[in-house]
Design a protein around this motif. Structure first.
Motif, PDB file in Angstrom:
ATOM      1  N   ASP A  79       0.835  -1.199   0.000  1.00 14.33           N
ATOM      2  CA  ASP A  79       0.000   0.000   0.000  1.00 14.33           C
ATOM      3  C   ASP A  79       0.873   1.254   0.000  1.00 14.33           C
ATOM      4  O   ASP A  79       1.973   1.260   0.531  1.00 14.33           O
ATOM      5  N   SER A 104      -7.557   2.615  -6.870  1.00 14.56           N
ATOM      6  CA  SER A 104      -8.308   2.137  -5.705  1.00 14.56           C
ATOM      7  C   SER A 104      -7.587   2.541  -4.422  1.00 14.56           C
ATOM      8  O   SER A 104      -6.349   2.511  -4.358  1.00 14.56           O
ATOM      9  N   TYR A 105      -8.387   2.880  -3.419  1.00 12.25           N
ATOM     10  CA  TYR A 105      -7.862   3.377  -2.149  1.00 12.25           C
ATOM     11  C   TYR A 105      -8.613   2.741  -0.991  1.00 12.25           C
ATOM     12  O   TYR A 105      -9.727   2.251  -1.153  1.00 12.25           O
ATOM     13  N   THR A 106      -7.970   2.807   0.180  1.00 10.48           N
ATOM     14  CA  THR A 106      -8.641   2.459   1.432  1.00 10.48           C
ATOM     15  C   THR A 106      -8.663   3.708   2.299  1.00 10.48           C
ATOM     16  O   THR A 106      -7.619   4.329   2.534  1.00 10.48           O
ATOM     17  N   SER A 108      -9.504   4.861   6.061  1.00  7.69           N
ATOM     18  CA  SER A 108      -9.713   4.385   7.428  1.00  7.69           C
ATOM     19  C   SER A 108     -10.035   5.583   8.300  1.00  7.69           C
ATOM     20  O   SER A 108      -9.355   6.606   8.236  1.00  7.69           O
ATOM     21  N   ARG A 145     -13.195   0.999   7.923  1.00  7.48           N
ATOM     22  CA  ARG A 145     -12.507   1.108   6.641  1.00  7.48           C
ATOM     23  C   ARG A 145     -13.513   1.095   5.487  1.00  7.48           C
ATOM     24  O   ARG A 145     -14.470   0.340   5.511  1.00  7.48           O
ATOM     25  N   GLN A 146     -13.235   1.930   4.498  1.00  9.73           N
ATOM     26  CA  GLN A 146     -14.030   1.946   3.277  1.00  9.73           C
ATOM     27  C   GLN A 146     -13.079   1.806   2.106  1.00  9.73           C
ATOM     28  O   GLN A 146     -12.047   2.471   2.054  1.00  9.73           O
ATOM     29  N   ARG A 147     -13.455   0.962   1.175  1.00  8.21           N
ATOM     30  CA  ARG A 147     -12.669   0.813  -0.048  1.00  8.21           C
ATOM     31  C   ARG A 147     -13.268   1.732  -1.101  1.00  8.21           C
ATOM     32  O   ARG A 147     -14.483   1.765  -1.300  1.00  8.21           O
ATOM     33  N   LEU A 176      -4.196   1.454  -2.847  1.00  9.11           N
ATOM     34  CA  LEU A 176      -3.985   0.021  -2.929  1.00  9.11           C
ATOM     35  C   LEU A 176      -3.036  -0.273  -4.096  1.00  9.11           C
ATOM     36  O   LEU A 176      -3.140   0.335  -5.169  1.00  9.11           O
TER      37      LEU A 176
END
Length: 178
Positions: A79, A104-106, A108, A145-147, A176
């Motif tokens: 990451d 794409s990201y996470t 938190s 957490r949200q993707r 990501l």
């Protein structure tokens, strides 16, 4: 004669001095005596935190939030760290974050703290990427957490404390790996 005070003069002296002396003694005795009200504790004692205790508590909550999000630790090798931050829950988070479009990201988010209400204290998280999503986050130091897939160039993150919530809110965005 002094008519407005009701006192008379004798041989150039005034009766005012002895009267004031007696009143002064009575006043001092009355002020120094214990009253029944002083012996009883207040009806609703409210503990108040000293400024240093409040500051220490705020620092502890900040540390909990940082640890929960892994801020300051080595990142996962796959990451890529984008950004992070901490705010007081009462102030909330209101930020726009620039991202690489299509990646794409996470995201938190964590709340560490407490509130004045009964039960669990909470904050409301709103993330606006392509469309707004809302979620309630409990102030228990456990990250949510949200993707975010196929991200737009910018997202909006808003966190608002619900009534009585206090403490620290933190967020972290990681890209990501492909």
């Amino acid at each position: 004669m002094i008519h407005d005070l009701g006192l008379t003069r004798r041989r150039g002296t005034t009766l005012l001095v002895p009267i004031l002396s007696v009143l002064s003694v009575a006043f001092l005795v009355g002020c120094s005596s214990e009253s029944d009200d002083r012996e009883k504790p207040p009806r609703d004692p409210k503990p108040s935190a000293s400024p240093s205790a409040t500051s220490d508590q705020a620092k502890a909550l900040e540390k909990q939030a940082q640890e929960a999000l892994g801020i300051g630790e080595a990142d996962d090798p796959g990451d890529l760290f984008v950004e992070s931050g901490l705010e007081r829950a009462s102030d909330g988070i209101h930020t726009n974050s620039g991202l690489s479009s299509g990646r794409s990201y996470t995201l938190s988010v964590v709340c560490s703290g407490e509130g004045a209400g009964e039960g669990e204290e909470e904050v409301r998280l709103t993330v606006t990427a392509k469309r707004p999503t809302r979620q309630t986050v409990t102030c228990d130091s456990v990250p949510v957490r949200q993707r975010i897939t196929d991200a737009p160039a910018q997202i909006r993150i808003d966190v608002d404390g619900l009534a009585g919530s206090s403490g620290t809110v933190g967020w972290r965005i990681d890209e990501l790996a492909k």
